[in-house]
Write an enzyme that holds these catalytic residues in place. Sequence first.
Site, PDB file in Angstrom:
ATOM      1  N   GLU A 191       0.839  -1.198   0.000  1.00 29.43           N
ATOM      2  CA  GLU A 191       0.000   0.000   0.000  1.00 29.43           C
ATOM      3  C   GLU A 191       0.882   1.259   0.000  1.00 29.43           C
ATOM      4  OE1 GLU A 191      -4.317   0.197   1.793  1.00 29.43           O
ATOM      5  OE2 GLU A 191      -2.943   1.024   3.275  1.00 29.43           O
TER       6      GLU A 191
ATOM      7  N   HIS B  85       6.728 -27.402   1.972  1.00 29.63           N
ATOM      8  CA  HIS B  85       5.860 -28.451   1.425  1.00 29.63           C
ATOM      9  C   HIS B  85       4.729 -27.836   0.611  1.00 29.63           C
ATOM     10  CE1 HIS B  85       8.085 -31.302   3.828  1.00 29.63           C
ATOM     11  NE2 HIS B  85       8.136 -30.325   4.708  1.00 29.63           N
TER      12      HIS B  85
ATOM     13  N   LYS C 155     -12.901   2.144  -3.487  1.00 26.67           N
ATOM     14  CA  LYS C 155     -14.073   2.430  -2.643  1.00 26.67           C
ATOM     15  C   LYS C 155     -15.162   3.093  -3.474  1.00 26.67           C
ATOM     16  CE  LYS C 155     -11.684   3.023   1.751  1.00 26.67           C
ATOM     17  NZ  LYS C 155     -11.131   3.983   2.686  1.00 26.67           N
TER      18      LYS C 155
END
Length: 528
Positions: A322, A351, A455
Amino acid sequence: MDAKALWQRYQDWLYFHEGLGLYLDISRMRFDDAFVESLQPKFDKAFADMAELEKGAIANPDENRMVGHYWLRNPDLAPTPELTQEIVQTLEQIEAFAEKVHTGAIHPPKSSRFTDIISIGIGGSALGPQFVAEALAPDFPPLKIHFIDNSDPAGIDRVLSQLQNHLSSTLVLVISKSGGTPEPRNGMIEVKKAYAGQNLEFAKYAVAITGADSNLDKVAKSENWLARFSMYDWVGGRTSEMSSVGLVPAALQGIDVRAMLDGAKEMDDATRVANLKNNPAALLALAWYFSGNGKGEKDMVVLPYKDSLLLFSRYLQQLVMESLGKEKDLDGKTVYQGIAVYGNKGSTDQHAYVQQLREGVPNFFATLIEVLEDRQGKSIEVDPGVTSGDYLSGFLLGTRQALYENNRDSITVSIPQVNARTVGALIALYERAVGLYASLVNVNAYHQPGVEAGKKAAAVILDLQKRVLEVLQKEQKALSITEVADKAGVADEVEAVYKILRHLHANNRGVVLTGDLAKPGSLTVSLG
Ligand SMILES: O=P(O)(O)OC[C@H]1O[C@](O)(CO)[C@@H](O)[C@@H]1O
């Protein structure tokens, strides 16, 4: 490089912080002296920028804000005596509040003690508290924390159903700097409803952590919530762990917040040094710049070899991405900057995706986080003379070596143990590294215009939903999706209209889709 030369390089570049017992090893990043020299002028500027920022310069020009997270752990550095006093007083208030909650002096109406916390917040108002809780909360904390960090109804239900028999002793923290972010707002409304459903007066359980006079602050004030802690506009969400955002939940869980602040302060002192080789944050920024050619060409894979540090990679993902992921630089030039961060934990990831790291596309550098202390107390032997911790250490060293041999670079950060001081120091180390790197690549690390755009886009969709429902109510007959879009005046948005209707249909919201679901264009829609 032969083994002897590598050993020498390791020692030449090793950084050690004595007070914190923290090591930083960037010897497995393949830069040379000429590269370091070439970056010196950029570093001189970065150190100067940082000194200005710490003095209270408007380091976030887009939002016209100071950037003061460093003052939180050393209030004397704040640019005015009023700010210093405010920081000191807020910390005292937080500690006093936590103490009263722990002793029962502050207690819920129908019970002698608070036992649990629901923390509602998102982004920087969740990731720091989550990371710190996972890393530092004692096994049997005075209050057990639960997080709602999304607008996901099923996620909210999961938390509420776990707590359904304890709501009457559960404190609710609503954390939102702006006090207007939709996700925590939705979470708060849903939680409030759950309290009302059990005849519990929400205000007696609710604490707001937010900017003065934000919407949330106004609600908390008018409803007379149990407490309000203020969040400063000069602290960014992703650097807010040492503000009330992080300190209130940490203190309530019995975490030593002063030690966390001390660790961060010690690291701040070390990363203020305007000398590349003696500054661990500058060394990190140098390594990142080298690896990605100053353009983020390689991803940062973070592998903490300690379960309690699991969320460090997620925390760093926001802090780094960000802050650095920006389209424009400070001169307005299009640069598409950033460094992608992902990770989980070593050796578990051995793994999973480490196969690709070792052999696949070499588009990353690794950061291995090592904790020298295996556990508190003695370890049993799982093989003669060998403990589980020896295995973990062996996996770390083996991965570092194998990566290097296959031309994959890595950084190793080693701390003596996971405690409040070292966690505070790690946060401070990366905050500063991000700030310095941002100067090197000339971006504003402290704003987030892309998030604001996201937004707005979500708000547009919700508005569309309203219009679509209005059309269906007005028409009162079956329509094709295209007709709905036309009548709503959004012919260009037909696909979004379809998806909105499908979502409403799937949730029994009075919208019925009829026809072949595999052919959306053939569907008809009606209210049912
Ligand atoms: O604390 P707030 O204002 O609710 O914001 C939450 C998060 O949203 C952002 O503003 C954007 O994602 C983050 O920087 C911040 O941490």
